[in-house]
Design an enzyme around this catalytic site. Sequence first.
Site, short mmCIF file in Angstrom:
data_model
loop_
_atom_site.label_atom_id
_atom_site.label_comp_id
_atom_site.label_asym_id
_atom_site.label_seq_id
_atom_site.Cartn_x
_atom_site.Cartn_y
_atom_site.Cartn_z
N CYS A 142 0.85 -1.19 0.00
CA CYS A 142 0.00 0.00 0.00
C CYS A 142 0.89 1.25 0.00
CB CYS A 142 -0.88 -0.03 1.25
SG CYS A 142 -1.81 1.50 1.52
N CYS A 199 -8.00 -5.52 -10.18
CA CYS A 199 -7.55 -4.45 -11.07
C CYS A 199 -7.15 -3.25 -10.21
CB CYS A 199 -8.70 -4.11 -12.01
SG CYS A 199 -8.29 -2.86 -13.21
N CYS A 219 0.20 3.17 3.78
CA CYS A 219 0.65 2.63 5.08
C CYS A 219 1.70 1.53 4.95
CB CYS A 219 -0.54 2.13 5.89
SG CYS A 219 -1.21 0.55 5.35
N CYS A 230 -5.22 0.82 6.40
CA CYS A 230 -5.45 2.27 6.39
C CYS A 230 -6.75 2.64 5.68
CB CYS A 230 -4.28 3.00 5.75
SG CYS A 230 -4.16 2.79 3.97
N CYS A 275 -7.10 -1.24 1.20
CA CYS A 275 -6.16 -1.75 2.20
C CYS A 275 -6.91 -1.96 3.52
CB CYS A 275 -5.05 -0.71 2.37
SG CYS A 275 -3.95 -1.02 3.74
#
Length: 173
Positions: free
Chosen positions: A82, A153, A85, A133, A130
């Site tokens: 991510c 995607c 985070c 976060c 995510c």
Amino acid sequence: MKRRTFLFKILAVATMFPLMPACLRTPMVSEAASPISPINKPHKEWRELVSPRAYQILFEEATERPESSNLVYEDREGTFICAACYLPLFESAFKYESWTGWPSFTQPIAGHIATKIDFKMIWPRTEYHCARCGGHQGHVFTDGPPPRGERWCNNGIALSFVPKEEQLPTLRG
Ligand SMILES: [Zn+2]
């Protein structure tokens, strides 16, 4: 005396499930029983930590134009994390060429992604983000390759890539 015993039992149960209120607060549909605890950092606090474009995608659910990220062509072994985070979200072993212009995967790292249904288009789509976060990553479709038939995607700008030989960064936030 009986009443005291009853109260003691209530307290014991409350101690056993200290995380229950946090679970009930989360209005997301989880992909799996998530071992990741959401950090609930206010979105605006990520502004100083990510690029303006990444902020629009991660926290305002924008979508990048196809071919706008170098990660579409990233074919080294490693981990996609991510961009906000740094939680690992996808392994390179599950990346594939979908010819869409967005980095695509057949499956995420179990428990690190959460999903919700969005109605921004006329038809409902499964948005995913995510699990730590809450940063928006992309949409998952059912036209992927076997065996799972999934196409995750992803916006490349919402990810960072860490080659296998490099250490994963410490989670931030
Ligand atoms: Zn994150």
